[in-house]
Design a protein around this motif. Structure first.
Motif, PDB file in Angstrom:
ATOM      1  N   TYR A   4       0.836  -1.184   0.000  1.00 33.54           N
ATOM      2  CA  TYR A   4       0.000   0.000   0.000  1.00 33.54           C
ATOM      3  C   TYR A   4       0.875   1.240   0.000  1.00 33.54           C
ATOM      4  CZ  TYR A   4      -3.858  -3.036   1.307  1.00 33.54           C
ATOM      5  OH  TYR A   4      -4.804  -4.032   1.317  1.00 33.54           O
ATOM      6  N   ILE A   5       0.390   2.271  -0.652  1.00 35.32           N
ATOM      7  CA  ILE A   5       1.024   3.579  -0.545  1.00 35.32           C
ATOM      8  C   ILE A   5       0.125   4.427   0.340  1.00 35.32           C
ATOM      9  CG2 ILE A   5       1.619   5.721  -1.730  1.00 35.32           C
ATOM     10  CD1 ILE A   5       2.622   4.106  -4.044  1.00 35.32           C
ATOM     11  N   ILE A   6       0.728   4.952   1.388  1.00 32.83           N
ATOM     12  CA  ILE A   6       0.057   5.909   2.251  1.00 32.83           C
ATOM     13  C   ILE A   6       0.518   7.279   1.774  1.00 32.83           C
ATOM     14  CG2 ILE A   6      -0.177   6.767   4.607  1.00 32.83           C
ATOM     15  CD1 ILE A   6       0.631   3.870   5.507  1.00 32.83           C
ATOM     16  N   GLN A   7      -0.431   8.114   1.392  1.00 25.74           N
ATOM     17  CA  GLN A   7      -0.103   9.414   0.823  1.00 25.74           C
ATOM     18  C   GLN A   7      -0.812  10.501   1.615  1.00 25.74           C
ATOM     19  OE1 GLN A   7      -0.514   9.777  -3.481  1.00 25.74           O
ATOM     20  NE2 GLN A   7      -1.463  11.758  -3.216  1.00 25.74           N
ATOM     21  N   ILE A  27       7.645  11.115  16.607  1.00 30.35           N
ATOM     22  CA  ILE A  27       7.073   9.782  16.832  1.00 30.35           C
ATOM     23  C   ILE A  27       8.073   8.660  16.584  1.00 30.35           C
ATOM     24  CG2 ILE A  27       4.694  10.463  16.465  1.00 30.35           C
ATOM     25  CD1 ILE A  27       4.894   9.415  13.649  1.00 30.35           C
ATOM     26  N   GLY A  28       9.244   8.986  16.063  1.00 32.33           N
ATOM     27  CA  GLY A  28      10.272   7.956  15.937  1.00 32.33           C
ATOM     28  C   GLY A  28      10.913   7.912  14.567  1.00 32.33           C
ATOM     29  N   ALA A  29      12.158   7.500  14.563  1.00 31.61           N
ATOM     30  CA  ALA A  29      12.962   7.466  13.343  1.00 31.61           C
ATOM     31  C   ALA A  29      12.388   6.520  12.296  1.00 31.61           C
ATOM     32  CB  ALA A  29      14.395   7.070  13.678  1.00 31.61           C
ATOM     33  N   HIS A  30      11.692   5.477  12.718  1.00 26.68           N
ATOM     34  CA  HIS A  30      11.152   4.508  11.771  1.00 26.68           C
ATOM     35  C   HIS A  30      10.246   5.187  10.736  1.00 26.68           C
ATOM     36  CE1 HIS A  30       9.579   0.788  10.126  1.00 26.68           C
ATOM     37  NE2 HIS A  30       8.369   1.273  10.309  1.00 26.68           N
ATOM     38  N   TYR A  31       9.363   6.050  11.204  1.00 29.09           N
ATOM     39  CA  TYR A  31       8.460   6.740  10.278  1.00 29.09           C
ATOM     40  C   TYR A  31       9.238   7.646   9.336  1.00 29.09           C
ATOM     41  CZ  TYR A  31       4.310   5.202  12.826  1.00 29.09           C
ATOM     42  OH  TYR A  31       3.325   4.461  13.395  1.00 29.09           O
ATOM     43  N   LEU A  32      10.154   8.414   9.879  1.00 30.15           N
ATOM     44  CA  LEU A  32      10.888   9.367   9.061  1.00 30.15           C
ATOM     45  C   LEU A  32      11.753   8.674   8.016  1.00 30.15           C
ATOM     46  CD1 LEU A  32      11.385  12.371   8.623  1.00 30.15           C
ATOM     47  CD2 LEU A  32      13.289  12.210  10.228  1.00 30.15           C
ATOM     48  N   THR A  33      12.418   7.580   8.384  1.00 23.88           N
ATOM     49  CA  THR A  33      13.302   6.903   7.429  1.00 23.88           C
ATOM     50  C   THR A  33      12.532   6.159   6.350  1.00 23.88           C
ATOM     51  OG1 THR A  33      13.476   4.953   8.845  1.00 23.88           O
ATOM     52  CG2 THR A  33      15.168   6.631   9.100  1.00 23.88           C
ATOM     53  N   ASN A  34      11.248   5.905   6.563  1.00 23.40           N
ATOM     54  CA  ASN A  34      10.452   5.204   5.559  1.00 23.40           C
ATOM     55  C   ASN A  34       9.546   6.119   4.746  1.00 23.40           C
ATOM     56  OD1 ASN A  34      11.081   2.274   5.808  1.00 23.40           O
ATOM     57  ND2 ASN A  34      10.669   2.772   7.932  1.00 23.40           N
ATOM     58  N   ALA A  35       9.646   7.406   4.978  1.00 23.32           N
ATOM     59  CA  ALA A  35       8.814   8.363   4.244  1.00 23.32           C
ATOM     60  C   ALA A  35       9.603   9.002   3.102  1.00 23.32           C
ATOM     61  CB  ALA A  35       8.303   9.439   5.193  1.00 23.32           C
ATOM     62  N   PHE A  36       8.901   9.262   2.017  1.00 25.44           N
ATOM     63  CA  PHE A  36       9.436   9.998   0.880  1.00 25.44           C
ATOM     64  C   PHE A  36       8.696  11.327   0.834  1.00 25.44           C
ATOM     65  CE2 PHE A  36      10.049   5.563  -0.013  1.00 25.44           C
ATOM     66  CZ  PHE A  36      11.305   5.496  -0.574  1.00 25.44           C
ATOM     67  N   ILE A  48       4.516   6.850   1.998  1.00 30.57           N
ATOM     68  CA  ILE A  48       5.107   5.743   2.734  1.00 30.57           C
ATOM     69  C   ILE A  48       4.584   4.461   2.099  1.00 30.57           C
ATOM     70  CG2 ILE A  48       5.345   4.600   4.975  1.00 30.57           C
ATOM     71  CD1 ILE A  48       4.523   7.297   6.253  1.00 30.57           C
ATOM     72  N   ILE A  49       5.468   3.513   1.803  1.00 29.17           N
ATOM     73  CA  ILE A  49       5.068   2.228   1.237  1.00 29.17           C
ATOM     74  C   ILE A  49       5.130   1.188   2.347  1.00 29.17           C
ATOM     75  CG2 ILE A  49       5.593   0.456  -0.477  1.00 29.17           C
ATOM     76  CD1 ILE A  49       6.930   2.744  -2.133  1.00 29.17           C
ATOM     77  N   VAL A  50       4.013   0.477   2.538  1.00 32.19           N
ATOM     78  CA  VAL A  50       3.948  -0.537   3.599  1.00 32.19           C
ATOM     79  C   VAL A  50       3.369  -1.826   3.043  1.00 32.19           C
ATOM     80  CG1 VAL A  50       3.659   1.201   5.419  1.00 32.19           C
ATOM     81  CG2 VAL A  50       1.634   0.148   4.393  1.00 32.19           C
ATOM     82  N   GLU A  51       3.620  -2.911   3.745  1.00 28.75           N
ATOM     83  CA  GLU A  51       2.973  -4.188   3.458  1.00 28.75           C
ATOM     84  C   GLU A  51       1.949  -4.437   4.551  1.00 28.75           C
ATOM     85  OE1 GLU A  51       5.851  -7.304   3.062  1.00 28.75           O
ATOM     86  OE2 GLU A  51       6.483  -6.598   1.089  1.00 28.75           O
ATOM     87  N   ALA A  52       0.730  -4.788   4.142  1.00 24.01           N
ATOM     88  CA  ALA A  52      -0.342  -5.023   5.108  1.00 24.01           C
ATOM     89  C   ALA A  52      -1.348  -5.984   4.498  1.00 24.01           C
ATOM     90  CB  ALA A  52      -1.016  -3.709   5.475  1.00 24.01           C
TER      91      ALA A  52
END
Length: 96
Positions: A4-7, A27-36, A48-52
């Motif tokens: 999924y793309i979260i936009q 909220i944490g480095a995880h979100y920032l490092t996975n965002a474009f 943000i691209i995620v698998e769900a």
């Protein structure tokens, strides 16, 4: 697993850019490092691209600051074979 793309688009004002960016940092480095981000190119959007397993689970992976208003879209890739099969299944459709 589906991807999924979260936009999330935001107002182009510097104040709003900083608000969203600072929220991602808080909220944490995880979100920032996975965002474009498109802000530096004038496109005030984060991706943000995620698998769900489904749309709902993908939305829950969005940072809280954008979770309610983000657009969540399931995406896929095509192989050349799949594209040919799509063409073949639509050959009988008159598109002219």
């Amino acid at each position: 697993m589906p991807q999924y793309i979260i936009q999330h688009s935001h107002d182009p004002s510097p104040k709003e850019c900083f608000r969203i960016l600072d929220a991602f940092v808080a909220i944490g480095a995880h979100y920032l490092t996975n965002a474009f981000w498109g802000c530096l190119a004038g496109e005030h959007t984060a991706w943000i691209i995620v698998e769900a397993d489904n749309d709902h689970q993908a939305r829950l992976m969005a940072p809280p600051v954008i979770r309610r208003t983000a657009q969540v879209t399931v995406v896929n890739k095509f192989t050349p074979t799949q594209i040919r099969e799509l063409h073949d299944s639509h050959d009988s459709v008159d598109v002219g």
